[in-house]
Motif scaffolding. Structure first.
Motif, PDB file in Angstrom:
ATOM      1  N   GLY A   1      22.263 -11.811  35.388  1.00 40.88           N
ATOM      2  CA  GLY A   1      20.969 -12.454  35.548  1.00 40.88           C
ATOM      3  C   GLY A   1      19.798 -11.488  35.546  1.00 40.88           C
ATOM      4  N   PHE A   2      19.992 -10.277  36.062  1.00 43.40           N
ATOM      5  CA  PHE A   2      18.919  -9.288  36.081  1.00 43.40           C
ATOM      6  C   PHE A   2      18.526  -8.896  34.650  1.00 43.40           C
ATOM      7  CE2 PHE A   2      21.327  -8.420  40.054  1.00 43.40           C
ATOM      8  CZ  PHE A   2      20.333  -8.752  40.963  1.00 43.40           C
ATOM      9  N   THR A   3      19.547  -8.601  33.841  1.00 44.28           N
ATOM     10  CA  THR A   3      19.287  -8.211  32.448  1.00 44.28           C
ATOM     11  C   THR A   3      18.662  -9.362  31.682  1.00 44.28           C
ATOM     12  OG1 THR A   3      21.197  -6.718  32.509  1.00 44.28           O
ATOM     13  CG2 THR A   3      20.345  -7.315  30.344  1.00 44.28           C
ATOM     14  N   ALA A   4      19.196 -10.560  31.879  1.00 43.91           N
ATOM     15  CA  ALA A   4      18.663 -11.737  31.180  1.00 43.91           C
ATOM     16  C   ALA A   4      17.194 -11.963  31.538  1.00 43.91           C
ATOM     17  CB  ALA A   4      19.490 -12.972  31.529  1.00 43.91           C
ATOM     18  N   THR A   5      16.875 -11.850  32.821  1.00 40.59           N
ATOM     19  CA  THR A   5      15.491 -12.072  33.252  1.00 40.59           C
ATOM     20  C   THR A   5      14.550 -11.038  32.651  1.00 40.59           C
ATOM     21  OG1 THR A   5      16.212 -13.099  35.319  1.00 40.59           O
ATOM     22  CG2 THR A   5      13.960 -12.249  35.249  1.00 40.59           C
ATOM     23  N   ARG A   6      14.968  -9.785  32.664  1.00 39.80           N
ATOM     24  CA  ARG A   6      14.116  -8.745  32.071  1.00 39.80           C
ATOM     25  C   ARG A   6      13.879  -9.002  30.588  1.00 39.80           C
ATOM     26  NH1 ARG A   6      16.803  -5.295  35.977  1.00 39.80           N
ATOM     27  NH2 ARG A   6      18.546  -5.005  34.552  1.00 39.80           N
TER      28      ARG A   6
ATOM     29  N   VAL B  63       6.019 -19.506  29.702  1.00 35.78           N
ATOM     30  CA  VAL B  63       6.417 -18.564  30.751  1.00 35.78           C
ATOM     31  C   VAL B  63       7.311 -19.310  31.734  1.00 35.78           C
ATOM     32  CG1 VAL B  63       5.635 -17.085  32.625  1.00 35.78           C
ATOM     33  CG2 VAL B  63       4.326 -17.200  30.497  1.00 35.78           C
ATOM     34  N   SER B  64       8.521 -18.821  31.914  1.00 39.79           N
ATOM     35  CA  SER B  64       9.513 -19.532  32.713  1.00 39.79           C
ATOM     36  C   SER B  64       9.419 -19.191  34.191  1.00 39.79           C
ATOM     37  CB  SER B  64      10.925 -19.173  32.215  1.00 39.79           C
ATOM     38  OG  SER B  64      11.068 -19.436  30.834  1.00 39.79           O
ATOM     39  N   THR B  65       9.702 -20.170  35.030  1.00 39.78           N
ATOM     40  CA  THR B  65       9.883 -19.942  36.460  1.00 39.78           C
ATOM     41  C   THR B  65      11.367 -19.719  36.703  1.00 39.78           C
ATOM     42  OG1 THR B  65       8.000 -21.330  37.034  1.00 39.78           O
ATOM     43  CG2 THR B  65       9.621 -20.926  38.757  1.00 39.78           C
ATOM     44  N   ILE B  66      11.715 -18.559  37.215  1.00 40.79           N
ATOM     45  CA  ILE B  66      13.119 -18.178  37.371  1.00 40.79           C
ATOM     46  C   ILE B  66      13.429 -17.951  38.840  1.00 40.79           C
ATOM     47  CG2 ILE B  66      14.921 -16.546  36.718  1.00 40.79           C
ATOM     48  CD1 ILE B  66      13.311 -15.886  34.212  1.00 40.79           C
ATOM     49  N   ILE B  67      14.418 -18.679  39.345  1.00 44.40           N
ATOM     50  CA  ILE B  67      14.865 -18.522  40.730  1.00 44.40           C
ATOM     51  C   ILE B  67      16.238 -17.852  40.713  1.00 44.40           C
ATOM     52  CG2 ILE B  67      15.510 -19.706  42.862  1.00 44.40           C
ATOM     53  CD1 ILE B  67      13.595 -21.944  42.054  1.00 44.40           C
ATOM     54  N   ALA B  68      16.339 -16.725  41.371  1.00 41.80           N
ATOM     55  CA  ALA B  68      17.621 -16.033  41.464  1.00 41.80           C
ATOM     56  C   ALA B  68      18.546 -16.789  42.415  1.00 41.80           C
ATOM     57  CB  ALA B  68      17.414 -14.616  41.974  1.00 41.80           C
ATOM     58  N   VAL B  69      19.805 -16.905  42.024  1.00 38.57           N
ATOM     59  CA  VAL B  69      20.824 -17.504  42.888  1.00 38.57           C
ATOM     60  C   VAL B  69      21.961 -16.497  42.962  1.00 38.57           C
ATOM     61  CG1 VAL B  69      22.276 -19.501  43.343  1.00 38.57           C
ATOM     62  CG2 VAL B  69      20.162 -19.786  42.043  1.00 38.57           C
ATOM     63  N   THR B  70      22.157 -15.903  44.149  1.00 31.91           N
ATOM     64  CA  THR B  70      23.107 -14.802  44.230  1.00 31.91           C
ATOM     65  C   THR B  70      23.921 -14.856  45.517  1.00 31.91           C
ATOM     66  OG1 THR B  70      23.307 -12.388  44.347  1.00 31.91           O
ATOM     67  CG2 THR B  70      21.277 -13.351  45.180  1.00 31.91           C
TER      68      THR B  70
ATOM     69  N   LEU C  37      17.490 -21.708  37.146  1.00 29.76           N
ATOM     70  CA  LEU C  37      18.264 -21.206  38.282  1.00 29.76           C
ATOM     71  C   LEU C  37      19.235 -20.173  37.729  1.00 29.76           C
ATOM     72  CD1 LEU C  37      18.959 -24.627  40.034  1.00 29.76           C
ATOM     73  CD2 LEU C  37      17.420 -22.838  40.855  1.00 29.76           C
ATOM     74  N   MET C  38      19.004 -18.914  38.065  1.00 30.77           N
ATOM     75  CA  MET C  38      19.705 -17.802  37.415  1.00 30.77           C
ATOM     76  C   MET C  38      20.666 -17.099  38.363  1.00 30.77           C
ATOM     77  SD  MET C  38      19.818 -16.005  34.493  1.00 30.77           S
ATOM     78  CE  MET C  38      18.240 -16.114  33.618  1.00 30.77           C
TER      79      MET C  38
END
Length: 274
Positions: free
Chosen positions: A69-74, A88-95, A59-60
């Motif tokens: 979170g954008f930079t980290a995900t990239r 391979v991670s599943t990443i959910i944006a929390v904003t 949960l990012m």
């Protein structure tokens, strides 16, 4: 990809959040579900943890100090493609941003889904459960779909109730979505076939990402799971898993297409009887 959770392998979640109150709420909700949860205060801490630990879900938060979170995900996606991170991670944006186009910005960064703040406990539980179900479907399939027929499957390829609920019970709108799916799914299949022939695994991942979103809207969960697996392989730069999944994808798309007229008939009958 992290293994699907079971009794001997509990769900593990990484919560990347710098706000104490938001962190407390999320930890309470997740903990009450029995899910194990680690925390990181920024993208740098998150990447350090992902290098040494395996998580079912991340949960990012998008806006954080030091590294957002954008930079980290990239960076995570880049490390996955280079093999620095095996899973391979599943990443959910929390904003907190809910502006038009913000969801797309998250998806473009490589995130799999999007949850807007402030979220309710139910919203957080539902999005996590949704993705855990997708991961479980991918990792616990007893045998490949190749060779199966529609009659061999125990459940319909599209969950009628969930789909109609998503359409707010509007049958006309539901039929418009189904018509769009019939056209778009065939186009996505052709795209992926061409991209596989060209060996463009990154493009396969991008196309599968679009198909995954379409399948999610239709509540076509098996198709969504296969598209998710294709997307993950594309992000990781792995051609061999993609080659083994293309037939599975084609079979499941055809299963859904064959079911569309049946679904329309069932929906019309249900409306007429109500």
């Amino acid at each position: 990809m992290s293994p699907a959770a079971n009794e001997s392998n509990p769900v593990r979640i990484l919560l990347v959040e710098d706000n104490d109150i938001n962190q407390m709420l999320a930890l309470e909700v997740l903990g009450r579900q029995g899910w194990e949860c680690d925390t990181a205060l920024n993208g740098v801490e998150a990447i350090a943890k992902i290098k040494t630990e395996r998580y079912d879900l991340i949960l990012m938060d998008c806006q954080m100090p030091i590294m957002d979170g954008f930079t980290a995900t990239r960076q995570i996606r880049q490390m996955e493609s280079e093999g620095v991170i095996e899973a391979v991670s599943t990443i959910i944006a929390v904003t907190a941003n809910a502006l038009k186009g913000d969801r797309q910005r998250c998806l473009d960064a490589g995130m799999d889904d999007y949850l807007a703040k402030p979220f309710s406990p139910q919203q957080l539980r539902e999005i996590v459960m949704k993705w855990l179900a997708i991961i479980k479907s991918v990792t616990t399939k007893s045998e490949p779909l190749a060779g199966q027929t529609a009659n061999a499957c125990d459940s319909p390829p599209i969950c009628e109730k969930e789909f109609l609920d998503r359409c707010m019970g509007d049958l006309s709108f539901a039929e418009l979505l189904l018509q769009s799916f019939q056209k778009d799914s065939v186009a996505r299949l052709e795209q992926i076939a061409t991209q596989v022939q060209q060996g463009d695994v990154a493009a396969v991942g991008e196309t599968a990402h679009s198909l995954k979103g379409i399948a999610g809207i239709l509540a076509a969960h098996e198709l969504q799971a296969i598209a998710f697996e294709l997307e993950s392989a594309g992000k990781a730069g792995k051609l061999d898993p993609i080659l083994s999944l293309v037939d599975d994808l084609r079979i499941e798309v055809n299963r859904c297409l064959e079911y569309v007229p049946i679904l329309k008939q069932q929906s019309q009958a249900a409306v007429a009887a109500s």
